[in-house]
Motif scaffolding. Structure first.
Motif, mmCIF file in Angstrom:
data_model
loop_
_atom_site.group_PDB
_atom_site.id
_atom_site.type_symbol
_atom_site.label_atom_id
_atom_site.label_comp_id
_atom_site.label_asym_id
_atom_site.label_seq_id
_atom_site.Cartn_x
_atom_site.Cartn_y
_atom_site.Cartn_z
ATOM 1 N N GLU A 182 10.971 48.238 33.154
ATOM 2 C CA GLU A 182 12.255 48.691 33.788
ATOM 3 C C GLU A 182 12.863 50.424 32.935
ATOM 4 O O GLU A 182 12.702 51.340 32.948
ATOM 5 N N THR A 183 13.117 49.369 31.874
ATOM 6 C CA THR A 183 13.903 49.795 30.804
ATOM 7 C C THR A 183 13.365 50.196 29.807
ATOM 8 O O THR A 183 13.467 50.662 28.462
ATOM 9 N N TYR A 184 11.687 49.666 29.271
ATOM 10 C CA TYR A 184 11.272 49.745 28.639
ATOM 11 C C TYR A 184 11.693 49.453 27.479
ATOM 12 O O TYR A 184 11.211 49.646 25.939
ATOM 13 N N ASP A 185 12.555 48.165 27.344
ATOM 14 C CA ASP A 185 12.484 47.427 25.846
ATOM 15 C C ASP A 185 13.162 45.889 26.988
ATOM 16 O O ASP A 185 12.621 44.878 27.177
ATOM 17 N N VAL A 186 12.715 45.511 25.485
ATOM 18 C CA VAL A 186 13.386 44.080 24.711
ATOM 19 C C VAL A 186 14.896 43.700 25.417
ATOM 20 O O VAL A 186 16.044 44.605 25.211
ATOM 21 N N LEU A 187 14.737 42.779 26.533
ATOM 22 C CA LEU A 187 16.487 42.230 26.931
ATOM 23 C C LEU A 187 17.029 41.789 26.489
ATOM 24 O O LEU A 187 16.349 40.323 24.864
ATOM 25 N N ASP A 188 18.444 41.312 25.223
ATOM 26 C CA ASP A 188 19.269 41.048 25.753
ATOM 27 C C ASP A 188 19.219 38.880 25.561
ATOM 28 O O ASP A 188 19.567 37.953 24.804
ATOM 29 N N GLY A 235 9.104 55.885 40.175
ATOM 30 C CA GLY A 235 10.402 56.668 40.054
ATOM 31 C C GLY A 235 11.547 56.217 39.770
ATOM 32 O O GLY A 235 12.987 56.427 40.072
ATOM 33 N N THR A 236 11.090 54.385 38.761
ATOM 34 C CA THR A 236 12.287 53.592 38.553
ATOM 35 C C THR A 236 12.106 53.562 37.302
ATOM 36 O O THR A 236 11.497 53.660 36.592
#
Length: 226
Positions: free
Chosen positions: A106-112, A165-166
């Motif tokens: 969703e964020t296209y990133d690694v989560l904390d 679209g998310t």
């Protein structure tokens, strides 16, 4: 493959049996891993299986930005190989608690946050460049298909995600399909295709199992190296 994993598990004295699944972007690594996990969870000899994606081992976007690697995301240098090695060592040792980084599409990133679980009997590690671990795992699987089919699957998935679209893909939601397809083909030509040819495809020769898929994702051949 489940039968092969069960046979090789008999020779593992402690810790998890390790399986890696490699192949191009959008070729079906995650689906293959999920199907293998289901096949191994069949009574009366059901095994405790965990599937982990290497996406979580990408460096966070802020690190990629700082190191000038944003456009190399998905290439070998964009991964934390030390963290991957630590995961392998942890499950090999049978550590009571295994901690795995998580990735958000969703964020296209690694989560904390981290995924935490007890050491399983079988760990399936799926994702790009996992064939680099082929010599240190119990079974190495490569999912293959013609590049034209893989590129089409990638482009179709990109259009579907943009239509939803998310998250990261919200920025593309207003684009017409023709523009989305042109953009996806451009990404393939500049990133995914070169990554496949230079770094991913050479690993196929190191695989214990090569699964070849047809245009409809159906499996047309399975090759097992003894």
């Amino acid at each position: 493959m489940a039968e092969v994993v069960r046979t090789r598990r008999a020779h593992v004295e402690r810790g998890a049996t390790l399986v890696v699944i490699d192949g191009a972007v959008s070729v079906g690594k995650s689906t293959t891993a999920a199907m293998l996990a289901i096949a191994l969870d069949v009574p009366p000899d059901a095994l405790d299986v965990r599937v982990v994606s290497t996406d979580g081992f990408l460096f966070p976007n802020r690190v990629l930005d700082a190191q000038g690697l944003t456009m190399r995301k998905g290439f070998p240098e964009s991964y934390d190989h030390d963290a991957l090695a630590s995961l392998v060592a942890s499950v090999r040792a049978g550590d009571h608690e295994v901690r795995v980084p998580m990735y958000s599409h969703e964020t296209y990133d690694v989560l904390d946050e981290r995924q935490v679980f007890a050491c399983p009997q079988v760990l399936v590690l799926e994702g790009l460049h996992t064939m680099a671990l082929a010599d240190t795992v119990d079974l190495a699987v490569y999912v293959d298909a013609t590049e034209s089919d893989i590129e089409r699957w990638y482009s179709e998935r990109f259009v579907e995600l943009a239509a939803a679209g998310t998250g990261f893909y919200a920025r593309f939601s207003s684009w017409p399909e023709s523009q989305l397809l042109d953009f996806a083909h451009g990404v393939w030509d500049s990133i995914n295709g070169p990554n496949l040819h230079e770094f991913i495809l050479p690993g196929r020769d190191r695989a214990d199992v090569v699964i070849t898929k047809g245009p409809d994702h159906g499996i047309v051949d399975v090759m097992l190296r003894e």
